[in-house]
Design a protein around this motif. Structure first.
Motif, PDB file in Angstrom:
ATOM      1  N   GLY A  83       0.676  -1.115  -0.022  1.00  8.55           N
ATOM      2  CA  GLY A  83       0.005  -0.241  -0.216  1.00  8.55           C
ATOM      3  C   GLY A  83       1.087   1.272  -0.217  1.00  8.55           C
ATOM      4  O   GLY A  83       2.067   1.328  -0.395  1.00  8.55           O
ATOM      5  N   VAL A  84       0.195   2.156   0.779  1.00  8.70           N
ATOM      6  CA  VAL A  84       1.372   3.035   0.626  1.00  8.70           C
ATOM      7  C   VAL A  84       1.805   3.648   2.096  1.00  8.70           C
ATOM      8  O   VAL A  84       1.347   3.465   3.129  1.00  8.70           O
ATOM      9  CB  VAL A  84       0.462   4.912   0.782  1.00  8.70           C
ATOM     10  CG1 VAL A  84       1.145   6.198   0.863  1.00  8.70           C
ATOM     11  CG2 VAL A  84      -0.069   5.002  -0.893  1.00  8.70           C
ATOM     12  N   ARG A 134      -3.301   0.468   2.931  1.00  9.66           N
ATOM     13  CA  ARG A 134      -3.511  -0.426   2.006  1.00  9.66           C
ATOM     14  C   ARG A 134      -5.234   0.058   1.749  1.00  9.66           C
ATOM     15  O   ARG A 134      -5.958  -0.586   2.160  1.00  9.66           O
ATOM     16  CB  ARG A 134      -3.710  -1.433   2.283  1.00  9.66           C
ATOM     17  CG  ARG A 134      -3.328  -2.073   0.060  1.00  9.66           C
ATOM     18  CD  ARG A 134      -2.925  -4.030   0.359  1.00  9.66           C
ATOM     19  NE  ARG A 134      -3.862  -4.736   1.418  1.00  9.66           N
ATOM     20  CZ  ARG A 134      -3.574  -5.957   2.175  1.00  9.66           C
ATOM     21  NH1 ARG A 134      -1.892  -6.195   2.349  1.00  9.66           N
ATOM     22  NH2 ARG A 134      -3.958  -6.448   2.780  1.00  9.66           N
ATOM     23  N   LEU A 149     -12.573   6.443  -3.347  1.00  8.10           N
ATOM     24  CA  LEU A 149     -11.222   5.972  -4.306  1.00  8.10           C
ATOM     25  C   LEU A 149     -11.138   4.516  -5.068  1.00  8.10           C
ATOM     26  O   LEU A 149     -10.724   3.603  -4.827  1.00  8.10           O
ATOM     27  CB  LEU A 149      -9.919   5.533  -3.089  1.00  8.10           C
ATOM     28  CG  LEU A 149      -8.412   5.354  -3.450  1.00  8.10           C
ATOM     29  CD1 LEU A 149      -8.414   6.986  -4.201  1.00  8.10           C
ATOM     30  CD2 LEU A 149      -7.217   4.970  -2.709  1.00  8.10           C
ATOM     31  N   THR A 197      -5.163   1.562  -3.903  1.00 11.29           N
ATOM     32  CA  THR A 197      -3.738   2.231  -3.772  1.00 11.29           C
ATOM     33  C   THR A 197      -3.156   1.104  -4.214  1.00 11.29           C
ATOM     34  O   THR A 197      -3.313   0.414  -4.725  1.00 11.29           O
ATOM     35  CB  THR A 197      -3.909   2.328  -2.351  1.00 11.29           C
ATOM     36  OG1 THR A 197      -3.379   1.004  -1.331  1.00 11.29           O
ATOM     37  CG2 THR A 197      -4.100   3.554  -1.689  1.00 11.29           C
ATOM     38  N   SER A 198      -1.896   2.329  -4.880  1.00 10.77           N
ATOM     39  CA  SER A 198      -0.485   1.530  -5.649  1.00 10.77           C
ATOM     40  C   SER A 198       0.835   1.542  -5.018  1.00 10.77           C
ATOM     41  O   SER A 198       0.427   2.316  -3.712  1.00 10.77           O
ATOM     42  CB  SER A 198       0.190   1.976  -6.582  1.00 10.77           C
ATOM     43  OG  SER A 198      -1.541   2.159  -7.738  1.00 10.77           O
ATOM     44  N   CYS A 247       5.218   7.475   0.794  1.00  6.16           N
ATOM     45  CA  CYS A 247       4.877   9.735   0.667  1.00  6.16           C
ATOM     46  C   CYS A 247       5.516   9.734   1.931  1.00  6.16           C
ATOM     47  O   CYS A 247       5.622   9.332   2.945  1.00  6.16           O
ATOM     48  CB  CYS A 247       3.742   9.324   0.956  1.00  6.16           C
ATOM     49  SG  CYS A 247       2.527  11.032   0.944  1.00  6.16           S
ATOM     50  N   THR A 303      -6.669  10.862   1.495  1.00  3.11           N
ATOM     51  CA  THR A 303      -7.610  10.219   0.171  1.00  3.11           C
ATOM     52  C   THR A 303      -6.202  11.030  -1.002  1.00  3.11           C
ATOM     53  O   THR A 303      -6.041  10.313  -1.824  1.00  3.11           O
ATOM     54  CB  THR A 303      -8.795  10.622   0.487  1.00  3.11           C
ATOM     55  OG1 THR A 303      -9.740   9.647   1.167  1.00  3.11           O
ATOM     56  CG2 THR A 303      -9.410   9.813  -1.460  1.00  3.11           C
ATOM     57  N   LEU A 344      -3.379   9.830  -1.443  1.00  2.00           N
ATOM     58  CA  LEU A 344      -3.377   8.030  -1.208  1.00  2.00           C
ATOM     59  C   LEU A 344      -3.043   7.525  -3.280  1.00  2.00           C
ATOM     60  O   LEU A 344      -3.455   6.428  -3.419  1.00  2.00           O
ATOM     61  CB  LEU A 344      -4.744   7.480  -0.125  1.00  2.00           C
ATOM     62  CG  LEU A 344      -4.712   7.219   0.983  1.00  2.00           C
ATOM     63  CD1 LEU A 344      -5.880   7.228   1.664  1.00  2.00           C
ATOM     64  CD2 LEU A 344      -2.837   5.963   0.997  1.00  2.00           C
ATOM     65  N   LYS A 345      -4.181   9.406  -4.217  1.00  2.00           N
ATOM     66  CA  LYS A 345      -3.863   9.110  -4.904  1.00  2.00           C
ATOM     67  C   LYS A 345      -2.438   9.567  -5.657  1.00  2.00           C
ATOM     68  O   LYS A 345      -2.524   8.591  -6.901  1.00  2.00           O
ATOM     69  CB  LYS A 345      -5.539   9.815  -5.877  1.00  2.00           C
ATOM     70  CG  LYS A 345      -6.696  10.059  -4.790  1.00  2.00           C
ATOM     71  CD  LYS A 345      -7.648  11.433  -5.529  1.00  2.00           C
ATOM     72  CE  LYS A 345      -9.355  10.716  -5.016  1.00  2.00           C
ATOM     73  NZ  LYS A 345      -9.528  11.951  -5.903  1.00  2.00           N
ATOM     74  N   VAL A 349       1.046  10.113  -4.223  1.00  2.00           N
ATOM     75  CA  VAL A 349       2.094   9.799  -3.013  1.00  2.00           C
ATOM     76  C   VAL A 349       3.018  11.593  -3.221  1.00  2.00           C
ATOM     77  O   VAL A 349       3.493  11.528  -2.210  1.00  2.00           O
ATOM     78  CB  VAL A 349       3.199   8.703  -2.610  1.00  2.00           C
ATOM     79  CG1 VAL A 349       1.693   7.286  -2.471  1.00  2.00           C
ATOM     80  CG2 VAL A 349       3.208   8.866  -3.968  1.00  2.00           C
TER      81      VAL A 349
END
Length: 575
Positions: free
Chosen positions: A65-66, A344, A352, A356-357, A361, A392, A395-396, A398
């Protein structure tokens, strides 16, 4: 003609129904797995805090996730940090700054995250420490252990005789500051293993409604006792001291920074030759906590909810292991405010849809943003009381624009730390300041606040800090710990051995007769202070290790109290 019209209407109705079904499927409400770890700093593999740490499960979650590498707590203490997470309200707004404050005394009507999810059709359950040694049963649909117990931590195996490794230097010392390997299995140890087992069982069940499932992993909170196998990868002779430790790292601090830095714990640990053993035990406790996380992640991966569950993992604050000559928490330095945070998000969430990719961040974010972020992701109506911005947008993307800073409030209103994407600023209520360039000075060894070259940067960051601070309500007497009453027969009360900072103790006369309050001095001689009438309470400033004796009006000794390491109530029983 009529048949054609009927057929057309039926076709349109079917099309609308199918479209609505597809839309509903596309925006189905996700589940939430909300995982907290306790006292975990950046000593995890993906954050590079210590070269010897072993955290494969934290690392795999971060990669999926991020990972937020510049995330900070709202307060560097368990209670205010966790209340800010669950309420979405910053400490300088709520007035909750310290561990001894009580959630429902300061915020009697606040709606916490699980209750908000329940009101929106979710089933909210949890296990382990999510709030500060309470469950707040009214906020949950179910909890383990039993919600009515208000004790969130299951039975945990500890040594019969304590201390094991670190002798207690005096009554000022927290009794749980101790560590060592236990010859036991995970299952026999209980505690976090039991929590991970219960959470895993919830993930294996069939749920009719979306769920908000909280998992509180207590380690690496003290005491650092875990099964011996988690110590094995860290031979004592190989232990490295914290990378952020610098012996002469106090000279450039302002007076308040110098006051908050060195504490008695670190000096005592060094004197006892326990520094490396403590580091070893912290690493072992992290390794154990990571293994318990792995059990939960495996249970999710093997469940039907793997592809429709948001996973959030956070720690309530960091931890000093000698940096700034400090042990424990409670400071505004980065080692104490910076925490692991990873999120994640699966595809098709209302907030979203793309999910997530994997990404990292570096923008400054804060745990107070978790509540509005989850509301946003799950399509819940926004709350007017939330103070933090939703994460958010990050998350879209980073690397997206982020105009916010992250603020950490200390226990004294007006003291805070502030982080942007490069700089850290610390402000004390008395006007003292610190400034660090994290890009060049990761461990905050060089305070630039007094350097005229950085006056503009100092002013810029100062202007971004909070300008108002809610008052700090004191906890009620009834919420304080109770001192043990020791009845006196023919023996005398022992002499006082006061050692530590001063705080109030409240002597409550529950007998039917007036009594006298005496302080017993270091020589064992009682010194009269005051009479306490029946049902009345006397407030007395005192210190850890002090002995307070109670007599009747004829000076016959009835019993005594020994003051521990914090403010308390001393209940004088009927006699």
């Amino acid at each position: 003609m009529i048949r054609r019209l009927i057929f057309a209407f039926i076709s349109i109705a079917i099309s609308i129904t199918i479209a609505s079904s597809i839309k509903a499927a596309e925006t189905i409400r996700p589940n939430v797995l909300f995982i907290a770890m306790d006292d975990l700093n950046d000593w995890i593999g993906c954050m590079g805090g210590h070269p010897q740490t072993i955290t494969p499960n934290l690392d795999r979650l971060a990669k999926s996730g991020v990972l937020f590498t510049n995330a900070h707590c709202a307060a560097p203490a368990c209670n205010p940090s966790r209340i800010s997470v669950f309420s979405g309200i910053a400490p300088n707004v709520s007035g909750v700054y310290a561990n001894n404050q009580v959630l429902r005394e300061v915020l009697p009507d606040v709606e916490l995250l699980p209750k908000s999810f329940s009101k929106n059709g979710y089933r909210s359950t949890g296990s382990g420490k999510m709030l500060h040694y309470i469950i707040d049963a009214q906020s949950w649909d179910d909890y383990f252990p039993e919600p009515a117990s208000e004790m969130p931590i299951p039975h945990t195996l500890y040594p019969d005789k304590r201390p094991v490794s670190l002798p207690r230097a005096g009554p000022w010392q927290y009794v749980e500051t101790d560590w060592g390997a236990l010859e036991t299995t995970d299952q026999e140890f209980g505690g976090d293993f039991t929590v991970s087992q219960w959470v895993s069982e919830q993930l294996a069940q069939k749920h009719d409604n979306p769920f908000f499932l909280a998992c509180g992993i207590y380690r690496p909170h003290e005491p650092w006792f875990v099964p011996a196998k988690y110590f094995e990868p860290f031979p004592l002779e190989s232990i490295l001291i914290p990378p952020g430790y610098k012996e002469d790292d106090l000279a450039d601090l302002p007076p308040e920074g110098q006051r908050q830095g060195p504490n008695r714990y670190f000096a005592h640990i060094q004197k006892q030759g326990q520094w490396k053993h403590a580091i070893q035990s912290y690493l072992a406790s992290i390794h154990f906590a990571d293994a318990m996380l792995g059990r939960v992640l495996d249970a999710l991966d093997n469940s039907e909810y793997a592809d429709n569950t948001i996973v959030v993992l956070w720690s309530d604050h960091g931890w000093h292991l000698g940096e700034k000559q400090h042990w424990q928490k409670y400071t505004a330095w980065r080692v104490c405010t910076r925490i692991p945070l990873m999120i994640r998000v699966p595809k098709n969430c209302p907030g979203l849809p793309e999910g997530t990719s994997s990404g990292i961040c570096n923008q400054p974010v804060n745990l107070v943003s978790l509540a509005p972020t989850l509301f946003d992701l799950c399509g819940l109506p926004p709350s007017k009381v939330h103070d933090g911005p939703s994460l958010t947008p990050l998350l879209k993307d980073v690397d997206g624009q982020w105009p916010h800073v992250s603020v950490t409030c200390l226990h004294n209103p007006g003291d805070y730390g502030l982080s942007d994407n490069r700089w850290r600023y610390i402000h004390y209520a008395n006007g003292d300041e610190e400034l660090y360039d994290i890009a060049a000075d990761r461990y905050e060894w060089n305070n630039l606040a007094a350097d005229p070259k950085y006056a503009d940067k100092l002013a810029e960051l100062r202007a971004k800090g909070p300008t108002s601070f809610a008052s700090k309500p004191e906890p009620s007497i009834q919420s304080l710990n109770k001192l043990t009453w020791v009845t006196l027969g023919d023996d005398k009360a022992p002499p006082s051995r006061p050692d530590g900072s001063q705080f109030p103790v409240f002597f409550i006369n529950q007998s039917e007769a007036p009594v006298k309050l005496y302080w017993v001095d270091r020589m064992g001689q009682p010194k009269f202070y005051e009479e306490i009438q029946p049902t009345k309470t006397a407030r007395q400033a005192t210190r850890p290790g002090a002995i307070w004796q109670i007599t009747n009006l004829q000076d016959k000794p009835l019993g005594y109290f020994k003051v521990d390491d914090r403010s308390a109530q001393a209940i004088i029983p009927a006699h």
